[in-house]
Structure formats: C-alpha cells, structure tokens
Design a protein around this motif. Sequence first.
Motif, PDB file in Angstrom:
ATOM      1  N   LYS A  56       0.806  -1.219   0.000  1.00  0.00           N
ATOM      2  CA  LYS A  56       0.000   0.000   0.000  1.00  0.00           C
ATOM      3  C   LYS A  56       0.840   1.270   0.000  1.00  0.00           C
ATOM      4  O   LYS A  56       0.449   2.266  -0.593  1.00  0.00           O
ATOM      5  N   SER A  57       1.992   1.270   0.659  1.00  0.00           N
ATOM      6  CA  SER A  57       2.757   2.514   0.761  1.00  0.00           C
ATOM      7  C   SER A  57       4.195   2.422   0.264  1.00  0.00           C
ATOM      8  O   SER A  57       4.905   3.416   0.284  1.00  0.00           O
ATOM      9  N   GLU A  92       3.018   3.296   9.809  1.00  0.00           N
ATOM     10  CA  GLU A  92       1.960   2.989   8.858  1.00  0.00           C
ATOM     11  C   GLU A  92       0.610   3.031   9.563  1.00  0.00           C
ATOM     12  O   GLU A  92       0.515   2.744  10.765  1.00  0.00           O
TER      13      GLU A  92
END
Length: 115
Positions: A56-57, A92
Amino acid sequence: MSIRRVMPDIRSDAMEESRDFYGLLGFEEVMNMGWVMTLASPSNPTAQVTFMSQDKSAPVVPDMSVEVDDVDAVHAAMRESGAEIVHPLQNEEWGVRRFFVRDPNGKVVNVLSHQ
C-alpha cells in the motif's frame, strides 16, 4: 535486538486460491486487508506466511518480513552498515513502524515493529 517472528512474503494475484491451498496445510487466515493477507498456524501463531498483491505505501512487495522489538535500532544499524534502504522508516496507518532494506542477495526485507 530481539527477533519476534520471520515470515515469507509472497507476491500474489490469487489471494483466495492461496488461502485455500495453504489451508490444506493447516494455516488459517489471521489478517486480510484486501491487498495483504496473513495466514498462521493455529498451534504455533508465529509460523506465518503473507500474500500481497501490492504494498500500500512502498514501491515494491518485500520478499520477507522480520518483526523486531526495536525497529529504530535496526534501521540505525542498517544505515550505518551502508545497506540500501528501499522504503524509509515510517509509521503505517495499520499500526506498524517499518522500513525495507535490500539484503546482499537482492531480496527486499520488511523490518517492522508493532506500535
């Protein structure tokens, strides 16, 4: 520094099929965020495997995750050694602090601590 668990991260576009296949080995789903799913042994919860369609990141899907008790200390040691940091140390939204580093074999390791 203390290692809490180590797990392989497998890039997958077949999440449900992977869950079903590894379920035959006795693994059970313990986390699923859509893009990442972790299966664990019910009798040994630190025996885990993770499947990811993407990260996701981060720019890459890691090859392995290592949970440590002090991610900041490991990050400092890796930087001091000159190792390539692939994804910066950051918090996160799903409750971990992590960074990615490339090992001497070219594999990307996700080093994390739960917050």
